[in-house]
Motif scaffolding. Structure first.
Motif: not given
Length: 402
Positions: A146-150
Motif C-alpha cells: 500500500v505504501q509503495g502504491n501510495y
C-alpha cells in the motif's frame, strides 16, 4: 527468511485436503497442492536434480518453454505498470490526485475475487484460523504494498512520469540485497552482468532524454521535482521489500490465499489511509466521465498486474521481475506518442534492445528450472507448495508450467 515463519517449514493445518490428494503422506511441509487432482504418491515424481539434468549447457534454460513464458510475462507486466503510470498522469492532468483512494478499488477487487475463492476452498472457520495464525505476515506485506502504491502515485503530483519511472530501478538494488541476506539467494556472475546491462539500458534512456530535454518539467518547480523524486524513491523501496516478501510467501502458500490476503488487508490499510490523507484532495478533485474511465482502467489493469506477478515470482524471482519492468520506460514513450504527443528519440530502440539483451544474459548458465528452484524450500522443494509455476509442480507432474 525463516523469521517469517518462525520455522523452516509450514504446516497448512487449516487448509482442506483436496480431492485426490493424500496430504498426510506428502513429503516436506505437508501443505496441500494449490491445484486439486494431484496425487504425489501416484504421480511420476522425480527429483530436482533429474529435472535440471534434462537440459544441458550454458543455454539450458533457453531450451525450455518456461524461459519464453517468463520473458513474455515480464513484458506483459511492464506494459501493465506503464499503463497504470499513464492513467495516474492523466488523472493529475484532469486535476484529480488522490493517491490512496486511487488504488483502493484495486484491493477491493482483489479481495472480492481471491478471498471469495479462499473462503470456498477453506471454509469460514479455517479462513479465520488463517487470519489468526498467519495474518501478521500478510499485514506486513499489504502495508508495504500500500505504501509503495501510495508514494508512487503521490510522486506524480510533484514530478514527471519519466522521472518517477527511472527512479523505480532502485527497487532492483533493494531486492538483490534483501534476497541475498535473508533468502540466501546467491547470484551467478551472468545474473549480475545481466542486471548491469539492463541498468545500462536505462542509462541510455536518461542520456537520450537529457539530449532532447525530455527531463525538463514544465510547470513543476525544482523543489517539487525533488519532493516528487523522494516520494518515488520511498515507493521503490517499499516495492522492493514487498516483492521479496511476496516471492517468499507464494513459494510456500497457494496463490489465491496470498493475493486474497493482500487484497483483504490492503483494502483496510488503503481505506484508512485514504480517509486520513485524501479528504481534502477528494473534495477538490475533478469528477467527470474521463476521471471515471481513467480510474476504471487503472483498477482493471492493476488487478491484472497483481494476478500475474505471483506467477512471475514463482517461475523466476523478484530480481528478474524488477529488471523486466525496466522496459516499461520504452513502452511508456510508445504510449506517450499517442497520449502525450511525445516523440521517440533514436536512442530509445537501442536502450530497449540493451535491456532485452540484459534479460537474456541474466539466464545464461541457468539450468532447466531456471530460478524456479528456491534455496529456502529444500533440495527437492519439499517445503514449497505444489502450485502454478513452482519447481515442485515440475518435479511432481513433469514438464509443465501450469
Amino acid at each position: 527468511m525463516e523469521g517469517l515463519d518462525g520455522k523452516s517449514g509450514v504446516t497448512e493445518s487449516y487448509a482442506p485436503r483436496p480431492a485426490g490428494t493424500d496430504s498426510d503422506k506428502s513429503s516436506g511441509a505437508g501443505s496441500a497442492p494449490e491445484v486439486t487432482g494431484i496425487n504425489e504418491d501416484t504421480a511420476a515424481v522425480t527429483t530436482v536434480e533429474e529435472v535440471q539434468a534434462s537440459k544441458k549447457g550454458w543455454f539450458a534454460y533457453f531450451k525450455t518453454r518456461d524461459f519464453y513464458v517468463v520473458l513474455v510475462l515480464g513484458q506483459i507486466l511492464a506494459l501493465c505498470i506503464t499503463s497504470t503510470n499513464t492513467f495516474s498522469s492523466l488523472l493529475v492532468e484532469e486535476g484529480t490526485s488522490i493517491p490512496a483512494f486511487q488504488t483502493f478499488f484495486n484491493y477491493v477487487l482483489l479481495n472480492i475475487i481471491y478471498t471469495s475463492y479462499t473462503l470456498y476452498r477453506y471454509g469460514f472457520k479455517r479462513w479465520c484460523q488463517l487470519l489468526l495464525k498467519d495474518g501478521w505476515k500478510y499485514i506486513i506485506l499489504s502495508f508495504l504494498d500500500v505504501q509503495g502504491n501510495y508514494f508512487f502515485v503521490l510522486a506524480y503530483r510533484y514530478t514527471t512520469i519519466l522521472s518517477a519511472q527511472l527512479i523505480n530501478f532502485f527497487a532492483i538494488v533493494v531486492v538483490v540485497i534483501i534476497s541475498f541476506i535473508f533468502l540466501r539467494v546467491r547470484y551467478h556472475i551472468t545474473q549480475i552482468v545481466g542486471i548491469l546491462i539492463c541498468i545500462g539500458g536505462v542509462g541510455i534512456l536518461i542520456g537520450s532524454d537529457h539530449i532532447t530535454g525530455a527531463t525538463a518539467s514544465d510547470g513543476i518547480s525544482k523543489g517539487n521535482q525533488v519532493k516528487g523524486d523522494l516520494f518515488a524513491l520511498v515507493g521503490a523501496t517499499c516495492y522492493g521489500v514487498s516483492n521479496v516478501v511476496e516471492e517468499f510467501l507464494v513459494s510456500k502458500r497457494p496463490l489465491y490465499e496470498v493475493v486474497g490476503q493482500l487484497g483483504f488487508w490492503g483494502m483496510i490499510w488503503n481505506g484508512a489511509q485514504a480517509g486520513i490523507f485524501d479528504k481534502q484532495q477528494f473534495r477538490t478533485a475533478t469528477w467527470n466521465s474521463k476521471v471515471g474511465g481513467y480510474l476504471t482502467g487503472y483498477t482493471l489493469i492493476l488487478t491484472l498486474f497483481y494476478s500475474l506477478a505471483p506467477i512471475m515470482f514463482r517461475l523466476s524471482s523478484a530480481a528478474f521481475f524488477n529488471i523486466s519492468l525496466l522496459t516499461g520506460n520504452f513502452w511508456g514513450v510508445c504510449i506517450g506518442v499517442k497520449v502525450f504527443h511525445l516523440s521517440i528519440h533514436w536512442m530509445y530502440p537501442i536502450a530497449f534492445v540493451c535491456i532485452l539483451g540484459g534479460l537474456l544474459v541474466y539466464f545464461v548458465g541457468k539450468k532447466a528450472l531456471g530460478e524456479a528452484t528456491k534455496p529456502w524450500l529444500g533440495q527437492n522443494q519439499e517445503q514449497g507448495v505444489t502450485g502454478v509455476g513452482t519447481a515442485r509442480r515440475r518435479v511432481v507432474r513433469g514438464d509443465t508450467v501450469v
